[in-house]
Motif scaffolding. Structure first.
Motif, PDB file in Angstrom:
ATOM      1  N   VAL A 174      47.070  28.269  33.905  1.00 30.68           N
ATOM      2  CA  VAL A 174      47.193  29.269  34.969  1.00 30.68           C
ATOM      3  C   VAL A 174      48.339  30.205  34.603  1.00 30.68           C
ATOM      4  O   VAL A 174      49.450  29.764  34.325  1.00 30.68           O
ATOM      5  CB  VAL A 174      47.460  28.600  36.329  1.00 30.68           C
ATOM      6  N   CYS A 183      47.305  40.637  32.119  1.00 31.55           N
ATOM      7  CA  CYS A 183      47.695  39.349  31.551  1.00 31.55           C
ATOM      8  C   CYS A 183      48.031  39.563  30.073  1.00 31.55           C
ATOM      9  O   CYS A 183      47.190  40.075  29.320  1.00 31.55           O
ATOM     10  CB  CYS A 183      46.573  38.330  31.703  1.00 31.55           C
ATOM     11  N   VAL A 241      42.180  42.016  43.181  1.00 33.83           N
ATOM     12  CA  VAL A 241      42.881  40.909  43.822  1.00 33.83           C
ATOM     13  C   VAL A 241      43.427  41.370  45.171  1.00 33.83           C
ATOM     14  O   VAL A 241      43.648  42.556  45.398  1.00 33.83           O
ATOM     15  CB  VAL A 241      44.023  40.358  42.945  1.00 33.83           C
ATOM     16  N   ALA A 265      49.531  37.963  40.975  1.00 30.68           N
ATOM     17  CA  ALA A 265      48.173  37.431  40.935  1.00 30.68           C
ATOM     18  C   ALA A 265      48.154  36.267  39.949  1.00 30.68           C
ATOM     19  O   ALA A 265      48.763  36.343  38.882  1.00 30.68           O
ATOM     20  CB  ALA A 265      47.192  38.510  40.485  1.00 30.68           C
ATOM     21  N   ARG A 317      39.835  42.903  37.360  1.00 27.35           N
ATOM     22  CA  ARG A 317      39.562  42.110  38.553  1.00 27.35           C
ATOM     23  C   ARG A 317      40.325  42.669  39.731  1.00 27.35           C
ATOM     24  O   ARG A 317      41.481  43.056  39.604  1.00 27.35           O
ATOM     25  CB  ARG A 317      39.963  40.661  38.328  1.00 27.35           C
ATOM     26  N   THR A 343      43.238  40.601  30.542  1.00 30.34           N
ATOM     27  CA  THR A 343      42.541  40.857  31.805  1.00 30.34           C
ATOM     28  C   THR A 343      43.437  41.703  32.703  1.00 30.34           C
ATOM     29  O   THR A 343      44.607  41.391  32.885  1.00 30.34           O
ATOM     30  CB  THR A 343      42.188  39.536  32.519  1.00 30.34           C
ATOM     31  N   HIS A 371      45.720  33.548  37.692  1.00 30.77           N
ATOM     32  CA  HIS A 371      44.350  33.374  37.193  1.00 30.77           C
ATOM     33  C   HIS A 371      44.319  32.317  36.102  1.00 30.77           C
ATOM     34  O   HIS A 371      45.322  32.027  35.451  1.00 30.77           O
ATOM     35  CB  HIS A 371      43.770  34.703  36.706  1.00 30.77           C
ATOM     36  N   LEU A 372      43.145  31.728  35.934  1.00 28.99           N
ATOM     37  CA  LEU A 372      42.927  30.739  34.889  1.00 28.99           C
ATOM     38  C   LEU A 372      42.571  31.491  33.618  1.00 28.99           C
ATOM     39  O   LEU A 372      41.496  32.095  33.506  1.00 28.99           O
ATOM     40  CB  LEU A 372      41.807  29.783  35.293  1.00 28.99           C
ATOM     41  N   CYS A 373      43.461  31.466  32.679  1.00 25.00           N
ATOM     42  CA  CYS A 373      43.309  32.232  31.439  1.00 25.00           C
ATOM     43  C   CYS A 373      42.377  31.494  30.482  1.00 25.00           C
ATOM     44  O   CYS A 373      42.007  30.341  30.707  1.00 25.00           O
ATOM     45  CB  CYS A 373      44.687  32.413  30.812  1.00 25.00           C
ATOM     46  N   PHE A 385      44.377  43.393  36.441  1.00 27.48           N
ATOM     47  CA  PHE A 385      44.260  43.082  37.860  1.00 27.48           C
ATOM     48  C   PHE A 385      44.679  44.299  38.659  1.00 27.48           C
ATOM     49  O   PHE A 385      45.677  44.935  38.352  1.00 27.48           O
ATOM     50  CB  PHE A 385      45.152  41.892  38.223  1.00 27.48           C
ATOM     51  N   TYR A 432      50.478  33.797  35.729  1.00 29.14           N
ATOM     52  CA  TYR A 432      50.817  34.650  36.859  1.00 29.14           C
ATOM     53  C   TYR A 432      51.114  36.041  36.324  1.00 29.14           C
ATOM     54  O   TYR A 432      51.871  36.204  35.377  1.00 29.14           O
ATOM     55  CB  TYR A 432      52.034  34.091  37.601  1.00 29.14           C
TER      56      TYR A 432
END
Length: 70
Positions: free
Chosen positions: A25, A42, A10, A16, A8, A47, A18-20, A49, A27
Motif C-alpha cells: 500500500v 505514485c 479519489v 490517497a 483514478r 498511477t 492504493h495497492l501498488c 490520482f 500513500y
C-alpha cells in the motif's frame, strides 16, 4: 514504460492510498497547483490520482437518523 497512464478519481484528501503493483500500500500526497483540482502521482507505478469533492446526498434523512445513533 509503454503502458497507458492510469488516472483514478479519489474522494480522500490530502492523501490517497492504493495497492501498488508491488503489492504494497502506497500513500500519494495530493497537491493543488495553479487553481486545478488536487492531484498526485505514485512514484512506484506512475498511477495518477485526481481529487473530486463528493456530491451532497439528495436523500432527505429523518431527524435523529445517522451513524452516531445505533
Amino acid at each position: 514504460m509503454n503502458e497507458k497512464a492510469t488516472v483514478r478519481t479519489v474522494y480522500d484528501f490530502p492523501v490517497a492510498a492504493h495497492l501498488c503493483r508491488d503489492e504494497a500500500v502506497h500513500y500519494v500526497r495530493l497537491v493543488r497547483r495553479a487553481g486545478q483540482q488536487p492531484n498526485g502521482t505514485c512514484p512506484k507505478c506512475g498511477t495518477s490520482f485526481e481529487y473530486r469533492k463528493p456530491k451532497r446526498s439528495t436523500v432527505k434523512h429523518p431527524d435523529g437518523e445517522g451513524i452516531v445513533h445505533f
